[in-house]
Design a protein around this motif. Structure first.
Motif, mmCIF file in Angstrom:
data_model
loop_
_atom_site.group_PDB
_atom_site.id
_atom_site.type_symbol
_atom_site.label_atom_id
_atom_site.label_comp_id
_atom_site.label_asym_id
_atom_site.label_seq_id
_atom_site.Cartn_x
_atom_site.Cartn_y
_atom_site.Cartn_z
ATOM 1 N N SER A 6 -17.354 7.342 4.421
ATOM 2 C CA SER A 6 -18.779 7.044 4.431
ATOM 3 C C SER A 6 -19.599 8.322 4.517
ATOM 4 O O SER A 6 -19.427 9.115 5.444
ATOM 5 N N ILE A 7 -20.498 8.501 3.567
ATOM 6 C CA ILE A 7 -21.350 9.693 3.502
ATOM 7 C C ILE A 7 -22.797 9.301 3.793
ATOM 8 O O ILE A 7 -23.287 8.292 3.272
ATOM 9 N N CYS A 8 -23.469 10.097 4.646
ATOM 10 C CA CYS A 8 -24.830 9.774 5.092
ATOM 11 C C CYS A 8 -24.844 8.356 5.672
ATOM 12 O O CYS A 8 -25.572 7.474 5.201
ATOM 13 N N THR A 9 -24.049 8.162 6.709
ATOM 14 C CA THR A 9 -23.706 6.838 7.223
ATOM 15 C C THR A 9 -24.876 6.068 7.805
ATOM 16 O O THR A 9 -24.984 4.853 7.613
ATOM 17 N N GLY A 10 -25.766 6.733 8.565
ATOM 18 C CA GLY A 10 -26.846 6.011 9.218
ATOM 19 C C GLY A 10 -26.302 5.010 10.214
ATOM 20 O O GLY A 10 -25.402 5.311 11.008
ATOM 21 N N TYR A 11 -26.804 3.767 10.162
ATOM 22 C CA TYR A 11 -26.279 2.735 11.062
ATOM 23 C C TYR A 11 -25.128 1.951 10.445
ATOM 24 O O TYR A 11 -24.630 0.995 11.025
ATOM 25 N N VAL A 64 -9.214 8.756 0.731
ATOM 26 C CA VAL A 64 -9.613 7.357 0.902
ATOM 27 C C VAL A 64 -9.650 6.684 -0.459
ATOM 28 O O VAL A 64 -9.719 7.348 -1.501
ATOM 29 N N ASP A 65 -9.636 5.351 -0.449
ATOM 30 C CA ASP A 65 -9.710 4.582 -1.695
ATOM 31 C C ASP A 65 -11.133 4.473 -2.209
ATOM 32 O O ASP A 65 -11.364 4.356 -3.420
ATOM 33 N N ILE A 66 -12.079 4.476 -1.285
ATOM 34 C CA ILE A 66 -13.488 4.246 -1.623
ATOM 35 C C ILE A 66 -14.344 5.305 -0.937
ATOM 36 O O ILE A 66 -14.141 5.589 0.249
ATOM 37 N N ILE A 67 -15.296 5.875 -1.661
ATOM 38 C CA ILE A 67 -16.328 6.709 -1.050
ATOM 39 C C ILE A 67 -17.665 6.026 -1.283
ATOM 40 O O ILE A 67 -17.987 5.643 -2.414
ATOM 41 N N CYS A 68 -18.413 5.830 -0.202
ATOM 42 C CA CYS A 68 -19.720 5.196 -0.328
ATOM 43 C C CYS A 68 -20.774 6.035 0.377
ATOM 44 O O CYS A 68 -20.460 6.793 1.298
ATOM 45 N N GLY A 69 -22.012 5.919 -0.063
ATOM 46 C CA GLY A 69 -23.078 6.666 0.585
ATOM 47 C C GLY A 69 -24.433 6.408 -0.031
ATOM 48 O O GLY A 69 -24.550 6.108 -1.224
ATOM 49 N N GLY A 70 -25.442 6.526 0.812
ATOM 50 C CA GLY A 70 -26.823 6.496 0.362
ATOM 51 C C GLY A 70 -27.412 7.857 0.658
ATOM 52 O O GLY A 70 -27.915 8.093 1.755
ATOM 53 N N THR A 71 -27.289 8.788 -0.279
ATOM 54 C CA THR A 71 -27.773 10.149 -0.055
ATOM 55 C C THR A 71 -29.288 10.140 0.157
ATOM 56 O O THR A 71 -29.972 9.200 -0.251
ATOM 57 N N PRO A 72 -29.851 11.161 0.817
ATOM 58 C CA PRO A 72 -31.261 11.135 1.211
ATOM 59 C C PRO A 72 -32.206 10.783 0.072
ATOM 60 O O PRO A 72 -32.067 11.276 -1.051
ATOM 61 N N CYS A 73 -33.173 9.925 0.403
ATOM 62 C CA CYS A 73 -34.082 9.403 -0.619
ATOM 63 C C CYS A 73 -35.461 10.050 -0.588
ATOM 64 O O CYS A 73 -36.288 9.768 -1.454
ATOM 65 N N GLN A 74 -35.716 10.919 0.389
ATOM 66 C CA GLN A 74 -37.083 11.395 0.612
ATOM 67 C C GLN A 74 -37.733 11.993 -0.633
ATOM 68 O O GLN A 74 -38.937 11.830 -0.853
ATOM 69 N N ARG A 90 -33.703 17.583 -0.314
ATOM 70 C CA ARG A 90 -32.714 16.810 0.449
ATOM 71 C C ARG A 90 -31.978 15.827 -0.455
ATOM 72 O O ARG A 90 -30.800 15.564 -0.263
ATOM 73 N N SER A 91 -32.689 15.282 -1.446
ATOM 74 C CA SER A 91 -32.046 14.335 -2.358
ATOM 75 C C SER A 91 -30.950 14.993 -3.178
ATOM 76 O O SER A 91 -30.059 14.308 -3.708
ATOM 77 N N ASN A 92 -30.994 16.317 -3.277
ATOM 78 C CA ASN A 92 -29.949 17.021 -4.016
ATOM 79 C C ASN A 92 -28.636 17.094 -3.238
ATOM 80 O O ASN A 92 -27.647 17.652 -3.728
ATOM 81 N N LEU A 93 -28.610 16.512 -2.033
ATOM 82 C CA LEU A 93 -27.340 16.390 -1.310
ATOM 83 C C LEU A 93 -26.344 15.515 -2.073
ATOM 84 O O LEU A 93 -25.171 15.447 -1.711
#
Length: 357
Positions: A6-11, A64-74, A90-93
């Protein structure tokens, strides 16, 4: 079970959806915000938090089998500066997430972001322009957008992909909160994965197409990160959530004590139908939307923003040491799990068809 990075996991809203729909479990998370780190340490004490994704050596990270993430949206959000997915933003992360995918070589990638990703400019190369403007402008060259860059990068890494734009209100939430979801798969790795994909998972979380905005007179403004700036920073249509809540019929009479704060939440005013609909759709009772702040002045409750995101009571707010500001920031940056589940389930048949062809 399949494993998730999980990338940029948050909650963990996107993680919850991925694990539910794809029958998986999280192996590691990554986040650096104070609130997210407190939540990770409390909710997943045995799962490592990799921290700053720009400093991670992905060759040392468990595969891992799966990589998921919501990279910064600002920088792609309509509520932000609209600087785009370009150098120094930041969105370029997204570049760090792309590097993780390149090195770890998962079978599946899930990416989530705001609808502004469809229109915000992105860094480009060759004949694609990075400046804003319509496709086919005066120079005759197409313009690259953030979503197009993500899909192009994934294609360059050998992935096929589907994408959907789905609103939280489509699955019964009391606010619009549209999000773009990408589900990408690597054909060679899918073909080699025994029992992949889970064919039975796609039905439980199907998009509830009976839920339509037109059925509700008033949707609430959505939850925003308190640090957001820009023309749309105070919610959909410019309406601020706290202001909207405080302007319910009883709230408009004013309140300055704990007793009065409780009184004004006894009536939802014009939001009564949409609140009742979310309670029914998600099976989670709505808490009081208002709490007494300093000197008893009524203010938006962090527990209510948590509920708006489709989370069980206390998922954010009961984390030891977390502040109200950190709680609302986490909620404002997160995805509604029920919304993400519906998006993934809607796209999963495409993988099923290709994997079993």
């Amino acid at each position: 079970m399949l494993t998730v990075g999980s990338i940029c996991t948050g909650y963990g809203g996107l993680d919850q959806a991925v694990c539910a729909v794809l029958n998986a479990q999280v192996a590691w998370t990554s986040d650096i915000s104070t609130g997210a780190c407190k939540l990770a340490a409390h909710r997943w004490p045995d799962i490592p938090n990799l921290g700053d994704i720009t400093a991670v050596s992905w060759h040392t990270v468990p595969t891992v089998d799966i990589i998921c993430g919501g990279t910064p949206c600002q920088d792609v959000s309509l509520a932000g500066r609209r600087a785009g997915m370009t150098e120094g933003t930041r969105s370029n992360l997204w570049e760090s997430m792309r590097e993780a995918i390149h090195v770890i070589k998962p079978s599946i990638v899930v990416w989530e972001n705001v609808p502004g990703a469809r229109s915000a400019r992105a860094a480009s190369a060759g004949d694609l322009e990075s400046e804003p403007g319509p496709v086919g402008d005066a120079d005759g060259k197409p313009v690259l957008r953030a979503l197009g860059r993500v899909l192009g990068d994934l294609a360059g890494l050998g992935f096929d992909a589907e994408w959907r734009s789905i609103r939280a209100s489509d699955v019964g939430a009391c606010h619009r909160r549209e999000r773009v979801f990408v589900l990408a798969w690597h054909p060679d790795r899918i073909a080699d994965a025994r029992g992949w994909p889970p064919l039975s998972a796609s039905h439980e979380h199907r998009l509830a197409r009976g839920y339509l905005d037109a059925q509700i007179l008033d949707l609430m403004p959505t939850v925003r990160d308190p640090s957001s700036t820009g023309p749309g920073a105070h919610g959909d249509g410019g309406a601020d959530l706290q202001t909207a809540i405080l302007h319910t019929p009883r709230a408009s009479r004013g309140a300055s004590t704990t007793e009065n704060c409780s009184m004004i939440t006894s009536q939802w005013g014009r939001y009564a139908d949409t609140v009742a609909r979310q309670e029914k759709a998600f099976g989670i009772p709505a808490p009081d939307p208002i709490e007494p702040g300093r000197n008893g002045t009524p203010r938006l409750s962090a527990r209510f923003t948590e509920w708006m995101q489709g989370l069980p009571a206390g998922w954010i707010c009961d984390v030891p040491g977390i502040t109200r500001t950190e709680s609302i920031e986490l909620a404002g940056n997160g995805v509604v799990p029920q919304q993400a589940k519906a998006a993934l389930a809607d796209m999963l048949p495409s993988i099923t068809e290709k994997a079993t062809a």
